[in-house]
Motif scaffolding. Sequence first.
Motif, PDB file in Angstrom:
ATOM      1  N   VAL A 114       0.858  -1.177   0.000  1.00  0.00           N
ATOM      2  CA  VAL A 114       0.000   0.000   0.000  1.00  0.00           C
ATOM      3  C   VAL A 114       0.895   1.228   0.000  1.00  0.00           C
ATOM      4  CG1 VAL A 114      -1.744   1.285   1.266  1.00  0.00           C
ATOM      5  CG2 VAL A 114      -1.743  -1.201   1.321  1.00  0.00           C
ATOM      6  N   THR A 115       0.715   2.104  -0.974  1.00  0.00           N
ATOM      7  CA  THR A 115       1.539   3.305  -1.008  1.00  0.00           C
ATOM      8  C   THR A 115       0.669   4.517  -0.745  1.00  0.00           C
ATOM      9  OG1 THR A 115       1.200   3.432  -3.374  1.00  0.00           O
ATOM     10  CG2 THR A 115       3.200   2.357  -2.623  1.00  0.00           C
ATOM     11  N   SER A 116       1.288   5.536  -0.254  1.00  0.00           N
ATOM     12  CA  SER A 116       0.529   6.738   0.051  1.00  0.00           C
ATOM     13  C   SER A 116       0.175   7.459  -1.241  1.00  0.00           C
ATOM     14  CB  SER A 116       1.351   7.651   0.951  1.00  0.00           C
ATOM     15  OG  SER A 116       2.512   8.049   0.267  1.00  0.00           O
ATOM     16  N   SER A 158       0.695  10.369  -2.150  1.00  0.00           N
ATOM     17  CA  SER A 158       1.665  11.316  -2.667  1.00  0.00           C
ATOM     18  C   SER A 158       2.632  10.647  -3.649  1.00  0.00           C
ATOM     19  CB  SER A 158       2.464  11.942  -1.528  1.00  0.00           C
ATOM     20  OG  SER A 158       3.232  10.959  -0.884  1.00  0.00           O
ATOM     21  N   ALA A 187       1.742   8.421  -5.782  1.00  0.00           N
ATOM     22  CA  ALA A 187       1.010   7.993  -6.963  1.00  0.00           C
ATOM     23  C   ALA A 187       1.474   8.802  -8.170  1.00  0.00           C
ATOM     24  CB  ALA A 187      -0.481   8.167  -6.749  1.00  0.00           C
ATOM     25  N   GLY A 188       1.364   8.193  -9.313  1.00  0.00           N
ATOM     26  CA  GLY A 188       1.872   8.836 -10.510  1.00  0.00           C
ATOM     27  C   GLY A 188       0.977   9.965 -10.975  1.00  0.00           C
ATOM     28  N   ALA A 189       1.414  10.597 -12.033  1.00  0.00           N
ATOM     29  CA  ALA A 189       0.653  11.708 -12.583  1.00  0.00           C
ATOM     30  C   ALA A 189      -0.622  11.190 -13.216  1.00  0.00           C
ATOM     31  CB  ALA A 189       1.487  12.428 -13.619  1.00  0.00           C
ATOM     32  N   VAL A 190      -1.565  12.075 -13.368  1.00  0.00           N
ATOM     33  CA  VAL A 190      -2.853  11.711 -13.920  1.00  0.00           C
ATOM     34  C   VAL A 190      -2.933  12.246 -15.339  1.00  0.00           C
ATOM     35  CG1 VAL A 190      -5.310  11.807 -13.596  1.00  0.00           C
ATOM     36  CG2 VAL A 190      -3.795  11.856 -11.636  1.00  0.00           C
ATOM     37  N   ARG A 191      -2.838  11.371 -16.268  1.00  0.00           N
ATOM     38  CA  ARG A 191      -2.927  11.762 -17.659  1.00  0.00           C
ATOM     39  C   ARG A 191      -4.405  11.892 -18.027  1.00  0.00           C
ATOM     40  NH1 ARG A 191       2.051  10.258 -19.007  1.00  0.00           N
ATOM     41  NH2 ARG A 191       1.626  10.824 -21.169  1.00  0.00           N
ATOM     42  N   LEU A 200      -8.480   9.313 -16.377  1.00  0.00           N
ATOM     43  CA  LEU A 200      -9.813   9.589 -15.866  1.00  0.00           C
ATOM     44  C   LEU A 200     -10.714   8.385 -16.114  1.00  0.00           C
ATOM     45  CD1 LEU A 200     -10.823  13.216 -16.398  1.00  0.00           C
ATOM     46  CD2 LEU A 200     -12.354  11.553 -15.428  1.00  0.00           C
ATOM     47  N   LEU A 253      -9.602   5.320 -14.070  1.00  0.00           N
ATOM     48  CA  LEU A 253     -10.015   5.354 -12.672  1.00  0.00           C
ATOM     49  C   LEU A 253     -11.498   5.074 -12.535  1.00  0.00           C
ATOM     50  CD1 LEU A 253      -7.879   8.422 -11.648  1.00  0.00           C
ATOM     51  CD2 LEU A 253      -7.636   6.103 -10.774  1.00  0.00           C
ATOM     52  N   ALA A 278       7.426  -2.821   5.589  1.00  0.00           N
ATOM     53  CA  ALA A 278       8.232  -1.825   4.890  1.00  0.00           C
ATOM     54  C   ALA A 278       8.910  -2.418   3.661  1.00  0.00           C
ATOM     55  CB  ALA A 278       9.269  -1.241   5.841  1.00  0.00           C
TER      56      ALA A 278
END
Lengths: 419, 419
Positions: free
Chosen positions: B10-12, B14, B16-20, B24, B27, B256
């Motif tokens: 699970v990653t935070s 922040s 996460a990659g950019a949203v191209r 949309l 997601l 971790a």
Amino acid sequence: MATVWHCQAVTSASTAGAVRQGSLRELNLAVVLGRIATADRPPSRAAIASDTGLTRATVSAVVDDLIAGRLVVEAEPEPRAGAGRPARGLRLAGDGPAGLGLEVNVDYLAACVVDLTGQVRHHEMHRADLRPLSPGDALARLVELAGRARTAADRQGLTLAGATLAVPGLVDAHGLVRLAPNLGWREVDVPALLAGHPALTGTVADGPALTVDNEANLAALGELHATPGTASFLHVSGEIGIGAGIVLDGALFRGARGWSGELGHVPVDPAGPRCRCGARGCLETYAGQEAILAAAGLAGADLPADTAARRLADLAGAGDRATLDALRAAGTALGVAVSGVVNLLDLDTVVLGGGYATLAPWLRPPVAAELADRVLTAAWSPVTVRAAALGPESAAVGGAGSVVRRIITRPSGWLGRRE
Amino acid sequence: MATVWHCQAVTSASTAGAVRQGSLRELNLAVVLGRIATADRPPSRAAIASDTGLTRATVSAVVDDLIAGRLVVEAEPEPRAGAGRPARGLRLAGDGPAGLGLEVNVDYLAACVVDLTGQVRHHEMHRADLRPLSPGDALARLVELAGRARTAADRQGLTLAGATLAVPGLVDAHGLVRLAPNLGWREVDVPALLAGHPALTGTVADGPALTVDNEANLAALGELHATPGTASFLHVSGEIGIGAGIVLDGALFRGARGWSGELGHVPVDPAGPRCRCGARGCLETYAGQEAILAAAGLAGADLPADTAARRLADLAGAGDRATLDALRAAGTALGVAVSGVVNLLDLDTVVLGGGYATLAPWLRPPVAAELADRVLTAAWSPVTVRAAALGPESAAVGGAGSVVRRIITRPSGWLGRRE
DNA sequence: GCTATTTGTTCAGTGGTTGAATTAAATGGC
DNA sequence: GCCATTTAATTCAACCACTGAACAAATAGC
């Protein structure tokens, strides 16, 4: 009126909400701001674009919004070798929104202001035994500190964007303090008690939202703030009780219901002495403040937490045999409990915080020894044990930092409320 | 060629990659499919729209994509009271993509196929002592099972979309098995050994991607799959070693570095017997298979894991005194270790899996008793202890389920590769 | 001074959501 | 039996935000 929220646990992607049209911009604001916040040196728009995969055009548009919202400023052009138009660096604004951190503890109140860059811009601590006071009276005193913090922030051009209050107890999702045994609080509705106070509902539209959270959790966040290099660690707060804050990948881990971190009642020896929780051999009966004081021959002194740790440190520094033995025993028990945690969660750093920070010179060796013996992966990569970088102010700083962190991970909330 | 990935922690947000632009739709595909997957009864497009806040128009468009991609089918119109055009229900397709789960363990191989709805559509287990075989030979046998699983999937109209292999050992992010002590494997590059096999690189473009993961982790996921009602729990696998899988909010918690769950070496009594890991009093020395067998007077029998548990259950069922005592002692030790975990992570359910599932009637009472004594929040809300719903096939089912789960949380991967 | 190079902006184009209007299909009152 | 009502799903123009390419700005090197 001050609205209240509670820091959310990490949720899986499937429970995330729907993505509306505007969410696209919201998400990219967060992505770009996150890059600016975590970069070593002020990055250019072009660097952000090639890092994230977004177009330079998009990054420019997003950055314009961030600058307009006072979250980002342009830095001096950074010297660079080679040809080409020089880049304009971007960094977090030091004079935009800021977070207010508050703490109520057994023997002190604290307030601090942290700006976007993580700088502590104001700090005040008020020592007093809070136990005789009613929750309402204690919070009334806290509001005075909050008022002075707000004034200090205003004078420095900062706008308080939210407040977080640290309490040594179990807090539910609505900010209700279920139980804070050492304060003598039970079912205290902190948001309701603080609702009307002008110091917490001020200049920003809607006023700063108030979050209430556990002190050990926020102390761990404060440590993350002070040493952003280590993103995953176990932060152990040794006070009258023993709490643990688990930070994974830069995020606080809260457990299934938000009440994680009860390290004090992890069993160390199932046949050990009886604990006030009813069980036998909890860590608290070996490494809690009272247990250490008793073993050092200071039983019944009823010292406030901070003083107790300093007193023990003084005695240990002077070579007092009983104190040294007491600390070694406490450290060993702590090491046993912590190695269980480390085996289970696969962490590589343990931070000694709260009163343990003061006692770290004596606690560290036995803790490290137990970890080296008992952690399965210690052979691959050793576990680091160190003292917390911040002192008792850690929880307040962590609370203020969590406000700032929230702005950085979701800037649309701040930008939206500016209208 | 088969590509390889590893389940991510699970990653935070922040990180996460950019949203191209296209993200949309990606997601929203996930959001809508997630609703369909988790709903109690087949929801209509309109219900999804009002739940998620998306427009009915958007939901219709998204659903069209999902139906075209064979992930969703329209269900029979559900009877509904009141006026209005009847809704057409949506549910996951039972004949679209499916996951292949594989397992190599000490005394058996297993393969299974799970479809999108979670149904186990094929299952095969092959008992054999794998320890004498080289990793290559063991995997060659496994490929035979995988081939039959593929054939069975094809016959049922299913398309295998990926495979997950469960191994009882530490696996790194590239699928390399660092160490599987009970198999005698060390630094085995499983993806490389399986790369050429036609059974794993078949009809789907690019072939099913192969994931390698720890057996205890996947067994926990299998349990999640079998009883989706409980979203957070600790799954304890009692085999020769003792592993724990931590499931939080429907997602596996990996720690971790991805090597979490070493419950077997959590200290139970710091002065206890020496463990093969070098430390003293690890849980494994009390509740590991060898320890229970020795205490029951069956030392040195060298039974395969599954047989050992059944043998102990038979003896306990017949009222054998030594076995009953051995199980009670093991259960108590297990309860001590687990209550530490529960205090720390604030869980409310403990699942006894692996060999412990067979022994649950005797282990459950002492485990529950220790939890009731030692867990701080037990007074508020008691901790449930129960046997795993699946038997030894749990890890294979969990692996197949993780493939399916990945499709549901990121359907664009499947839809994209269909071209 | 000219060219190469890199940064940042402008602008038409496009994908995907939005919201309202429209069609579809059933219930219930008369 | 017919029609108003109600809810479901689709269609379509508008709009928002990203895309890609062209362009302007600013510097180093020759």
